[in-house]
Structures are given as C-alpha cells and as structure tokens.
Design a protein around this motif. Structure first.
Motif, mmCIF file in Angstrom:
data_model
loop_
_atom_site.group_PDB
_atom_site.id
_atom_site.type_symbol
_atom_site.label_atom_id
_atom_site.label_comp_id
_atom_site.label_asym_id
_atom_site.label_seq_id
_atom_site.Cartn_x
_atom_site.Cartn_y
_atom_site.Cartn_z
ATOM 1 N N SER A 33 0.600 5.427 -7.037
ATOM 2 C CA SER A 33 0.039 5.824 -6.245
ATOM 3 C C SER A 33 -1.595 6.009 -6.630
ATOM 4 O O SER A 33 -2.793 5.412 -6.007
ATOM 5 C CB SER A 33 0.166 7.000 -6.069
ATOM 6 O OG SER A 33 -0.363 8.151 -7.024
ATOM 7 N N GLN A 34 -2.033 5.818 -7.926
ATOM 8 C CA GLN A 34 -3.701 5.909 -8.457
ATOM 9 C C GLN A 34 -3.821 4.753 -8.551
ATOM 10 O O GLN A 34 -4.628 4.190 -9.196
ATOM 11 C CB GLN A 34 -3.491 6.307 -9.553
ATOM 12 C CG GLN A 34 -2.805 7.580 -9.302
ATOM 13 C CD GLN A 34 -3.926 8.689 -8.325
ATOM 14 O OE1 GLN A 34 -5.004 8.620 -8.237
ATOM 15 N NE2 GLN A 34 -3.326 9.440 -7.530
ATOM 16 N N GLU A 80 0.861 -1.366 0.423
ATOM 17 C CA GLU A 80 -0.476 -0.159 0.320
ATOM 18 C C GLU A 80 0.411 0.981 0.262
ATOM 19 O O GLU A 80 0.086 2.431 -0.189
ATOM 20 C CB GLU A 80 -0.949 0.039 1.196
ATOM 21 C CG GLU A 80 -2.231 -0.899 1.030
ATOM 22 C CD GLU A 80 -3.009 -0.633 2.110
ATOM 23 O OE1 GLU A 80 -3.041 -0.549 3.392
ATOM 24 O OE2 GLU A 80 -4.006 -1.694 2.484
ATOM 25 N N HIS A 124 5.177 0.932 -5.560
ATOM 26 C CA HIS A 124 3.507 0.353 -5.824
ATOM 27 C C HIS A 124 3.022 2.569 -6.158
ATOM 28 O O HIS A 124 3.361 3.669 -5.626
ATOM 29 C CB HIS A 124 2.811 1.412 -4.583
ATOM 30 C CG HIS A 124 1.348 0.840 -4.242
ATOM 31 N ND1 HIS A 124 0.846 0.290 -5.511
ATOM 32 C CD2 HIS A 124 0.367 1.788 -3.644
ATOM 33 C CE1 HIS A 124 -0.424 0.565 -4.967
ATOM 34 N NE2 HIS A 124 -0.693 1.074 -3.883
ATOM 35 N N PRO A 182 2.584 4.263 -1.101
ATOM 36 C CA PRO A 182 2.630 4.983 -2.927
ATOM 37 C C PRO A 182 4.198 5.214 -2.532
ATOM 38 O O PRO A 182 5.071 5.456 -2.057
ATOM 39 C CB PRO A 182 1.644 6.227 -2.437
ATOM 40 C CG PRO A 182 1.878 6.996 -1.457
ATOM 41 C CD PRO A 182 1.948 5.279 -0.428
#
Length: 321
Positions: free
Chosen positions: A217-218, A192, A215, A194
């Motif tokens: 962010s969106q 999770e 990861h 970002p």
C-alpha cells in the motif's frame, strides 16, 4: 514539478460605476457594495488594512500545483493509452491490449498459445517482423524463430499489470531497433490495487483463469507481484491451450535517480487442429471444426531479468541505463 501562481484582487466597482455614470444611470443610484458618497459618514470600519494581509486589495494568493511530467514525444503521431482506457473493457491476454492501439488489427491462427499476427498502419507485421514490441524496457521480438523473424509473444504479460502503452508510428527515433519498420509499441508495467488481489473466471469451451496480485500500500504502483494461470478446451477438438506466468517488479529511489528491477517466467502449450481437405468437407465426411486427429501444436517459454536506472542530470540531461 511544482508551479506557483499568483493572483491579485481587483476592485471592480469603480469601473462599473464609471460606466453607469457615462450612460446617465449613476445619479441617485445606490448599489449594494458601492463606495460611500463623498462627505457621507462611514458605515463600517474604515481603518486601513496593512498591505500583504488577507482582505487587502493588494494581497497575493499563492497556489501550488503538482503534476507529472509528460513523456518525451518523438513524433506528432505518437500516442499513449493509459490504464483507464486499457481497463475500460475486459481483455483475455496482454496481447489483446493491442486492440486499444489506433491502427492495429490482430488475428490468431494455429492455436490460442501462438503469438498474434499483427497488422499496423497497412503493414502486415506478421508475428512482429515489422513491429518492435517492448515490455518494461525489454525487447520482446526474437531475432530468430521458426514462425518468422521478429516473433513476439505477449502471452507472458497479464493484462491487469499493464499501466500504459506508448505507440510510436514509423522509425523516427534513434532509440528504435531493427524491427521498427511500421513502428514501436511499448508496454509499461504497474499495479495500483493495494494489498492482495485474487480473481477467478470461468467461461464457455472450458475456459478458466486464476489471477493473483500483491501491491504494498505504501509503495509506488511500479512495485508489485502477479501470478496467472489460464486453461481452455478450445472451441473444437485439438484446440486446447494453457499458460502460466509469474511476474514481479520493484522500483526504488537511489542516489537521486530511480532504479527498477523486473523478473518474469512464463510457460505455455497449445494444440493446433491443422487443415482438412475441401473434398472431405464437401462430401460430409468431416465437419467444419473436425480434424484428422494428428497431434499438432507447440510449446513456448520465456524467462527474463530486467534492470533499469534513470536520473536527471544538473544540465537538464537524462541518464538512463
């Protein structure tokens, strides 16, 4: 999933004044917010309020609640461990997360690179012989291995990328395989944080570890990439170990369903001190952690590509490939 709730306002003062009157306390008693006596001049705006508008007694307040559907439960004893529980304390490997499973005890012998020996619900599952293990929907148990049937090595999973562990004791589901004698444990992957994550740790006995992750962010948490490298000199001679793993996963909405692809590669090696004769220990010729210097140990590797597609059907059924 959306749930719509409607609440209706109710005037409580008439009921309260009725109780006070029945108790003989209502005569001559003026309460803030009580209705004006009959015949008294109104003190405020007495114009009627149109039904359905804010402030009227008959108006409805609509609330929209969104939530995640709970996973299907196959037995009363099935449990899950979410990320907040898994991340509550540090873990050295993905296999260490098994200590968060109720009823599981793990131990390790013959070197840090070897798969854990697992005890679950009173079963000695050895290295996975009586316990089915899955990661991202793929089976981990090896049908044939020199260490025993069902050998399951979880060292290829960095602990940071495990989002949920589902534990199913017993063999109550047709989805379970041959090794689910004591039960099934499933790892779901996700990350999770970002952007880019970089961590480096160092400890006693030459322990050092590097972890990298990315990861978008969106993107959902199921879309990520991670890399891990760990090395240790061990707590004595002939106990060194090292491992390197890389894992990437992506999830997309496709044709009303969800497509997930995961690929990973892992390689590790470990030294093993072997055994020494009790007579040499008693005579003082060898210490408790000494060895005969015979090169022992092992190598392990794992490469895989996993694809999964699941979608809801119109009749409430679920398609999963």
């Amino acid at each position: 999933m959306e749930i719509h709730l409607a609440s209706r306002r109710t005037a409580f003062w008439p009921a309260i004044l009725g109780v006070l009157g029945w108790l003989g306390l209502g005569t001559g008693t003026a309460l803030a917010g009580s209705p004006e006596p009959s015949g008294a001049a109104p003190t405020g705006d007495a114009s009627p309020v149109a039904p359905g508008t804010e402030g009227s007694a008959g108006s409805a307040l609509e609330v929209s609640v969104q939530g995640e559907r709970a996973p299907l439960v196959r037995s009363a004893s099935q449990t899950t461990r979410e990320r907040d529980v898994l991340a509550a304390c540090p873990h050295r490997t993905g296999g260490d997360l098994l200590q968060e499973v109720p009823g599981v005890f793990i131990t390790q012998h013959s070197g840090q690179g070897k798969a854990y020996q697992i005890f679950y619900r009173g079963f000695d599952a050895v290295h996975g012989q009586d316990l089915e293990l899955q990661v991202a929907g793929a089976p981990v148990n090896e049908v044939s291995n020199i260490h025993g049937q069902g050998y399951a090595d979880l060292h290829f999973v960095p602990p940071e990328v495990v989002s949920r562990i589902t534990i199913l004791p017993g063999n109550y589901s047709p989805e379970q395989g041959d090794f689910a004698v004591a039960g099934t444990i499933r790892y779901e992957l996700g990350y999770e944080e970002p952007g880019v994550t970089a961590k480096a740790t160092s400890g006693s006995f030459g322990e050092r570890r590097v972890f990298l992750a990315y990861h978008p962010s969106q993107a959902p948490a199921a879309t990520f990439a991670a890399f891990e490298n760990q090395r240790t000199d061990g707590f004595g001679p002939d106990r060194a170990a090292s491992r390197t793993s890389a894992i990437a996963q992506g999830a997309w909405e496709v044709s009303g369903g969800r497509l997930r692809l995961m690929s990973s590669g892992y390689a590790g090696r470990f030294d093993s001190p072997g055994v020494v004769a009790l007579a040499d220990l008693d005579a003082g010729r060898l210490g408790r952690f000494d060895t005969y210097g015979v090169a022992q140990g092992g190598f392990s590797s794992r490469y895989q590509l996993v694809g999964q597609y699941d979608a809801e059907q119109g009749d409430g059924a679920r398609l999963e490939l």
